[in-house]
Scaffold this motif. Structure first.
Motif, PDB file in Angstrom:
ATOM      1  N   ALA A  61       0.847  -1.195   0.000  1.00  0.00           N
ATOM      2  CA  ALA A  61       0.000   0.000   0.000  1.00  0.00           C
ATOM      3  C   ALA A  61       0.885   1.249   0.000  1.00  0.00           C
ATOM      4  CB  ALA A  61      -0.913  -0.009   1.215  1.00  0.00           C
ATOM      5  N   GLY A  62       0.498   2.221  -0.783  1.00  0.00           N
ATOM      6  CA  GLY A  62       1.268   3.462  -0.882  1.00  0.00           C
ATOM      7  C   GLY A  62       2.197   3.500  -2.082  1.00  0.00           C
ATOM      8  N   LYS A  63       2.531   2.342  -2.640  1.00  0.00           N
ATOM      9  CA  LYS A  63       3.348   2.311  -3.858  1.00  0.00           C
ATOM     10  C   LYS A  63       2.411   2.528  -5.040  1.00  0.00           C
ATOM     11  CE  LYS A  63       6.916  -0.941  -2.335  1.00  0.00           C
ATOM     12  NZ  LYS A  63       7.574  -2.228  -2.652  1.00  0.00           N
ATOM     13  N   ASN A  64       2.732   3.498  -5.873  1.00  0.00           N
ATOM     14  CA  ASN A  64       1.943   3.734  -7.085  1.00  0.00           C
ATOM     15  C   ASN A  64       2.819   4.402  -8.125  1.00  0.00           C
ATOM     16  OD1 ASN A  64       1.799   6.621  -6.675  1.00  0.00           O
ATOM     17  ND2 ASN A  64       0.290   6.203  -5.083  1.00  0.00           N
ATOM     18  N   CYS A  65       2.308   4.482  -9.315  1.00  0.00           N
ATOM     19  CA  CYS A  65       3.086   5.037 -10.423  1.00  0.00           C
ATOM     20  C   CYS A  65       3.536   6.473 -10.152  1.00  0.00           C
ATOM     21  CB  CYS A  65       2.285   4.969 -11.720  1.00  0.00           C
ATOM     22  SG  CYS A  65       1.970   3.276 -12.288  1.00  0.00           S
ATOM     23  N   MET A  69      10.100   6.127  -9.860  1.00  0.00           N
ATOM     24  CA  MET A  69      11.100   6.876 -10.636  1.00  0.00           C
ATOM     25  C   MET A  69      10.917   6.717 -12.155  1.00  0.00           C
ATOM     26  SD  MET A  69      14.519   4.560  -9.977  1.00  0.00           S
ATOM     27  CE  MET A  69      15.585   5.490 -11.032  1.00  0.00           C
ATOM     28  N   LEU A  70      10.148   5.737 -12.595  1.00  0.00           N
ATOM     29  CA  LEU A  70       9.923   5.520 -14.028  1.00  0.00           C
ATOM     30  C   LEU A  70       8.761   6.345 -14.580  1.00  0.00           C
ATOM     31  CD1 LEU A  70      10.415   1.650 -13.967  1.00  0.00           C
ATOM     32  CD2 LEU A  70      12.076   3.379 -14.687  1.00  0.00           C
ATOM     33  N   TYR A  71       7.991   6.957 -13.691  1.00  0.00           N
ATOM     34  CA  TYR A  71       6.836   7.796 -14.070  1.00  0.00           C
ATOM     35  C   TYR A  71       7.369   9.111 -14.607  1.00  0.00           C
ATOM     36  CZ  TYR A  71       2.092   9.754 -13.488  1.00  0.00           C
ATOM     37  OH  TYR A  71       0.839  10.307 -13.679  1.00  0.00           O
ATOM     38  N   GLN A  72       7.080   9.417 -15.866  1.00  0.00           N
ATOM     39  CA  GLN A  72       7.672  10.566 -16.537  1.00  0.00           C
ATOM     40  C   GLN A  72       6.773  11.804 -16.514  1.00  0.00           C
ATOM     41  OE1 GLN A  72       8.563   8.716 -20.321  1.00  0.00           O
ATOM     42  NE2 GLN A  72      10.494   7.911 -19.545  1.00  0.00           N
ATOM     43  N   GLY A  73       6.057  11.962 -15.452  1.00  0.00           N
ATOM     44  CA  GLY A  73       5.215  13.138 -15.278  1.00  0.00           C
ATOM     45  C   GLY A  73       5.383  13.663 -13.869  1.00  0.00           C
ATOM     46  N   LYS A  74       4.606  14.694 -13.560  1.00  0.00           N
ATOM     47  CA  LYS A  74       4.600  15.208 -12.194  1.00  0.00           C
ATOM     48  C   LYS A  74       3.721  14.287 -11.351  1.00  0.00           C
ATOM     49  CE  LYS A  74       3.242  19.050 -13.954  1.00  0.00           C
ATOM     50  NZ  LYS A  74       2.724  20.265 -14.407  1.00  0.00           N
ATOM     51  N   PRO A  78      -2.563  12.999 -13.616  1.00  0.00           N
ATOM     52  CA  PRO A  78      -3.345  11.759 -13.496  1.00  0.00           C
ATOM     53  C   PRO A  78      -2.827  10.634 -14.390  1.00  0.00           C
ATOM     54  CG  PRO A  78      -4.610  13.445 -14.648  1.00  0.00           C
ATOM     55  CD  PRO A  78      -3.335  14.086 -14.194  1.00  0.00           C
ATOM     56  N   TRP A  79      -2.203  10.962 -15.514  1.00  0.00           N
ATOM     57  CA  TRP A  79      -1.619   9.993 -16.447  1.00  0.00           C
ATOM     58  C   TRP A  79      -0.292  10.550 -16.933  1.00  0.00           C
ATOM     59  CZ3 TRP A  79      -3.895   5.323 -17.787  1.00  0.00           C
ATOM     60  CH2 TRP A  79      -5.220   5.156 -17.373  1.00  0.00           C
ATOM     61  N   ALA A  80       0.683   9.684 -17.144  1.00  0.00           N
ATOM     62  CA  ALA A  80       1.973  10.108 -17.702  1.00  0.00           C
ATOM     63  C   ALA A  80       2.648   8.899 -18.340  1.00  0.00           C
ATOM     64  CB  ALA A  80       2.860  10.703 -16.615  1.00  0.00           C
ATOM     65  N   ASN A  81       3.631   9.179 -19.171  1.00  0.00           N
ATOM     66  CA  ASN A  81       4.380   8.114 -19.826  1.00  0.00           C
ATOM     67  C   ASN A  81       5.210   7.343 -18.801  1.00  0.00           C
ATOM     68  OD1 ASN A  81       3.336   9.130 -22.175  1.00  0.00           O
ATOM     69  ND2 ASN A  81       5.221  10.091 -22.847  1.00  0.00           N
ATOM     70  N   CYS A  82       5.453   6.070 -19.113  1.00  0.00           N
ATOM     71  CA  CYS A  82       6.232   5.198 -18.231  1.00  0.00           C
ATOM     72  C   CYS A  82       7.363   4.558 -19.027  1.00  0.00           C
ATOM     73  CB  CYS A  82       5.344   4.115 -17.633  1.00  0.00           C
ATOM     74  SG  CYS A  82       6.276   2.919 -16.656  1.00  0.00           S
ATOM     75  N   ALA A  83       8.579   4.661 -18.496  1.00  0.00           N
ATOM     76  CA  ALA A  83       9.742   4.087 -19.166  1.00  0.00           C
ATOM     77  C   ALA A  83       9.686   2.563 -19.203  1.00  0.00           C
ATOM     78  CB  ALA A  83      11.020   4.559 -18.467  1.00  0.00           C
ATOM     79  N   ALA A  84       9.058   1.947 -18.220  1.00  0.00           N
ATOM     80  CA  ALA A  84       9.010   0.477 -18.160  1.00  0.00           C
ATOM     81  C   ALA A  84       8.008  -0.110 -19.155  1.00  0.00           C
ATOM     82  CB  ALA A  84       8.649   0.015 -16.756  1.00  0.00           C
ATOM     83  N   LEU A  85       7.038   0.692 -19.573  1.00  0.00           N
ATOM     84  CA  LEU A  85       5.987   0.176 -20.449  1.00  0.00           C
ATOM     85  C   LEU A  85       6.026   0.846 -21.825  1.00  0.00           C
ATOM     86  CD1 LEU A  85       3.232  -0.222 -17.757  1.00  0.00           C
ATOM     87  CD2 LEU A  85       4.328  -2.036 -19.049  1.00  0.00           C
ATOM     88  N   ALA A 100       9.940   1.473  -8.709  1.00  0.00           N
ATOM     89  CA  ALA A 100      11.161   1.805  -7.962  1.00  0.00           C
ATOM     90  C   ALA A 100      10.946   3.178  -7.316  1.00  0.00           C
ATOM     91  CB  ALA A 100      12.367   1.837  -8.900  1.00  0.00           C
ATOM     92  N   LYS A 101      11.257   3.275  -6.050  1.00  0.00           N
ATOM     93  CA  LYS A 101      10.994   4.510  -5.314  1.00  0.00           C
ATOM     94  C   LYS A 101      11.694   5.701  -5.958  1.00  0.00           C
ATOM     95  CE  LYS A 101      11.095   6.553  -0.750  1.00  0.00           C
ATOM     96  NZ  LYS A 101      11.338   6.368   0.662  1.00  0.00           N
ATOM     97  N   LYS A 102      10.933   6.768  -6.144  1.00  0.00           N
ATOM     98  CA  LYS A 102      11.471   8.006  -6.703  1.00  0.00           C
ATOM     99  C   LYS A 102      12.434   8.595  -5.677  1.00  0.00           C
ATOM    100  CE  LYS A 102       8.839  10.397  -9.387  1.00  0.00           C
ATOM    101  NZ  LYS A 102       7.886  11.274 -10.027  1.00  0.00           N
ATOM    102  N   ALA A 103      13.584   8.997  -6.163  1.00  0.00           N
ATOM    103  CA  ALA A 103      14.617   9.555  -5.259  1.00  0.00           C
ATOM    104  C   ALA A 103      14.212  10.891  -4.697  1.00  0.00           C
ATOM    105  CB  ALA A 103      15.937   9.697  -6.005  1.00  0.00           C
TER     106      ALA A 103
END
Length: 103
Positions: A61-65, A69-74, A78-85, A100-103
């Protein structure tokens, strides 16, 4: 002959609205499909609360896109590009096992 402001607005607003709808449709077309082979293999779900925790025990719980760190938006997008997909758009509230936890 010059157009009045009213004539100009009556002609440009519908065109702008049509462009907005086309851009929105294009953005939705770029959203990742949960059932596509790549996203299914990663256990991606648009709603992280729907992740099968027995199959994907790395989820917590609490982990989300939005906080990956792969989420390429702010984080507020609500939606953003993903490097993994493959650059497809994922939901901020989503999750997959590439998280992967955003630094």
């Amino acid at each position: 002959m010059m157009k009045s402001r009213r004539q100009f607005l009556l002609q440009t607003i519908p065109a702008a609205l049509g462009l907005g709808a086309a851009l929105q449709a294009s953005a939705q077309a770029n959203r990742v499909d949960e059932n596509a082979p790549g996203s299914a293999a990663l256990g991606y779900k648009h709603d992280a609360t729907k992740v099968d925790t027995k199959k994907f025990p790395a989820y917590a719980a609490g982990k989300n896109c939005a906080n990956c760190m792969l989420y390429q938006g702010k984080p507020t997008d609500p939606w953003a590009n993903c490097a993994a997909l493959g650059g497809k758009q994922v939901a901020a509230k989503g999750w997959c096992m590439a998280w992967a936890k955003k630094a």
